[in-house]
Scaffold this active site. Sequence first.
Site, PDB file in Angstrom:
ATOM      1  N   CYS A  11       1.063   6.558   6.409  1.00 35.30           N
ATOM      2  CA  CYS A  11       2.057   5.489   7.039  1.00 35.30           C
ATOM      3  C   CYS A  11       0.939   4.394   7.586  1.00 35.30           C
ATOM      4  CB  CYS A  11       2.761   6.209   8.052  1.00 35.30           C
ATOM      5  SG  CYS A  11       1.934   6.521   9.689  1.00 35.30           S
TER       6      CYS A  11
ATOM      7  N   ARG B 282       4.779   8.867  11.789  1.00 42.32           N
ATOM      8  CA  ARG B 282       5.366   9.366  10.452  1.00 42.32           C
ATOM      9  C   ARG B 282       4.663  10.113   9.780  1.00 42.32           C
ATOM     10  NH1 ARG B 282       7.024   3.647   8.133  1.00 42.32           N
ATOM     11  NH2 ARG B 282       5.067   2.772   9.384  1.00 42.32           N
TER      12      ARG B 282
ATOM     13  N   ASP C 238       9.720   3.015  10.750  1.00 40.62           N
ATOM     14  CA  ASP C 238       8.873   3.307  11.867  1.00 40.62           C
ATOM     15  C   ASP C 238       9.654   3.433  13.162  1.00 40.62           C
ATOM     16  OD1 ASP C 238       6.635   3.693  13.412  1.00 40.62           O
ATOM     17  OD2 ASP C 238       5.550   1.547  12.593  1.00 40.62           O
TER      18      ASP C 238
END
Length: 144
Positions: free
Chosen positions: A9, A15, A117
Amino acid sequence: MFDSVLVVCAGNICRSPTAEYILKAKLEGKNITVSSAGLTALEGKSADATAKQIAQVHGINMDSHQGRQLNSQLIAQNSVILVMEQRHLTDLCSRYPEARGKTFLLGKWINDTEIPDPYRQSQEAFDHVYALIDSACSAWQKYL
């Protein structure tokens, strides 16, 4: 078959560590290593507190996570690379052309879903992202 998965990420604190630890749990017993990194990683940082707390509720412990920066060695060492957003895929493959052909969206098998996000957002945003990541990891299980 695949022997290693790298999850990527941006900052490697929300994440990708969540996906890393969920995948590790789902692939337990298979001879597949799972790790994570970030395109703009917060090197050495722990996983985000909210991400850790939500994972803990689901029986996933991310206490040992430390953010790390993506590099060409990690690209070479892993047989599959999973990213959260289409722009991550584009950015990663432009920086590391050797990653083409082995880099996919984590949400590939759930209609090419991008994973937003949740950083600095609400608990609900983190809950939503956790559910998406868990679903995407479950969908990848049969391919790994």
